[in-house]
Design a protein around this motif. Sequence first.
Motif, PDB file in Angstrom:
ATOM      1  N   ALA A  58       0.875  -1.248   0.051  1.00 47.50           N
ATOM      2  CA  ALA A  58      -0.186  -0.126  -0.005  1.00 47.50           C
ATOM      3  C   ALA A  58       0.973   1.415   0.055  1.00 47.50           C
ATOM      4  N   LYS A  59       2.102   1.351   0.784  1.00 45.41           N
ATOM      5  CA  LYS A  59       2.774   2.161   0.667  1.00 45.41           C
ATOM      6  C   LYS A  59       3.538   2.524  -0.673  1.00 45.41           C
ATOM      7  N   ASN A  60       3.863   1.457  -1.141  1.00 41.72           N
ATOM      8  CA  ASN A  60       4.564   1.605  -2.475  1.00 41.72           C
ATOM      9  C   ASN A  60       3.555   1.954  -3.620  1.00 41.72           C
ATOM     10  N   MET A  61       2.342   1.482  -3.423  1.00 42.12           N
ATOM     11  CA  MET A  61       1.252   2.238  -4.592  1.00 42.12           C
ATOM     12  C   MET A  61       1.085   3.530  -4.175  1.00 42.12           C
ATOM     13  N   TYR A  62       0.935   4.031  -2.955  1.00 35.64           N
ATOM     14  CA  TYR A  62       0.704   5.657  -2.516  1.00 35.64           C
ATOM     15  C   TYR A  62       2.008   6.292  -3.155  1.00 35.64           C
ATOM     16  N   ARG A  63       3.065   5.765  -2.889  1.00 34.31           N
ATOM     17  CA  ARG A  63       4.283   6.439  -3.446  1.00 34.31           C
ATOM     18  C   ARG A  63       4.166   6.826  -4.916  1.00 34.31           C
ATOM     19  N   LEU A  64       4.015   5.648  -5.656  1.00 37.42           N
ATOM     20  CA  LEU A  64       3.823   5.532  -7.148  1.00 37.42           C
ATOM     21  C   LEU A  64       2.737   6.316  -7.430  1.00 37.42           C
ATOM     22  N   GLN A  65       1.652   6.821  -6.999  1.00 45.48           N
ATOM     23  CA  GLN A  65       0.735   7.611  -7.455  1.00 45.48           C
ATOM     24  C   GLN A  65       1.186   9.051  -7.114  1.00 45.48           C
ATOM     25  N   LYS A  66       1.783   9.237  -6.059  1.00 51.74           N
ATOM     26  CA  LYS A  66       2.383  10.551  -5.898  1.00 51.74           C
ATOM     27  C   LYS A  66       3.693  10.885  -6.964  1.00 51.74           C
ATOM     28  N   GLU A  67       4.482   9.937  -7.259  1.00 50.97           N
ATOM     29  CA  GLU A  67       5.305  10.235  -8.242  1.00 50.97           C
ATOM     30  C   GLU A  67       4.787  10.497  -9.558  1.00 50.97           C
ATOM     31  N   ALA A  68       3.638   9.545  -9.909  1.00 49.99           N
ATOM     32  CA  ALA A  68       3.086   9.714 -11.201  1.00 49.99           C
ATOM     33  C   ALA A  68       2.491  10.942 -11.292  1.00 49.99           C
ATOM     34  N   LYS A  69       1.829  11.558 -10.358  1.00 49.70           N
ATOM     35  CA  LYS A  69       1.128  12.890 -10.264  1.00 49.70           C
ATOM     36  C   LYS A  69       2.409  14.021 -10.690  1.00 49.70           C
ATOM     37  N   LYS A  70       3.337  13.964  -9.831  1.00 51.40           N
ATOM     38  CA  LYS A  70       4.655  14.860 -10.061  1.00 51.40           C
ATOM     39  C   LYS A  70       4.891  14.653 -11.510  1.00 51.40           C
ATOM     40  N   VAL A  71       4.952  13.639 -12.021  1.00 51.61           N
ATOM     41  CA  VAL A  71       5.548  13.422 -13.396  1.00 51.61           C
ATOM     42  C   VAL A  71       4.572  14.187 -14.461  1.00 51.61           C
ATOM     43  N   LYS A  72       3.182  13.989 -14.134  1.00 55.40           N
ATOM     44  CA  LYS A  72       2.170  14.466 -14.950  1.00 55.40           C
ATOM     45  C   LYS A  72       2.431  16.065 -14.972  1.00 55.40           C
TER      46      LYS A  72
END
Length: 94
Positions: free
Chosen positions: A7-21
């Motif tokens: 769950a932490k990894n998924m949250y971090r991935l979502q956060k990084e994806a938003k940053k890249v977007k």
Amino acid sequence: MIMLGKAKNMYRLQKEAKKVKKELKNIHIEAEHKGVTVVVDAEQKVVSVTINPEVPREHIGEYTKEVMNRAMSKAQVIASEKMQGVMGEMGLAS
């Protein structure tokens, strides 16, 4: 405990994806073909289209299509490279 880690990894991935977007919106790609210039952002949104007045009317559609395809292809490559970086950081790169 394993589920919490995922769950932490998924949250971090979502956060990084938003940053890249957000970053992709600020990257502008320009392509030109026979007097037609198109600028798109790396999210593949058109920023501007400029047509030189000397471009023959009968060729505007053809030239615009060509330059749009070039710009979008470049934008796809850039977006893909950015996302691969995020996926690599997460250990999910193929």
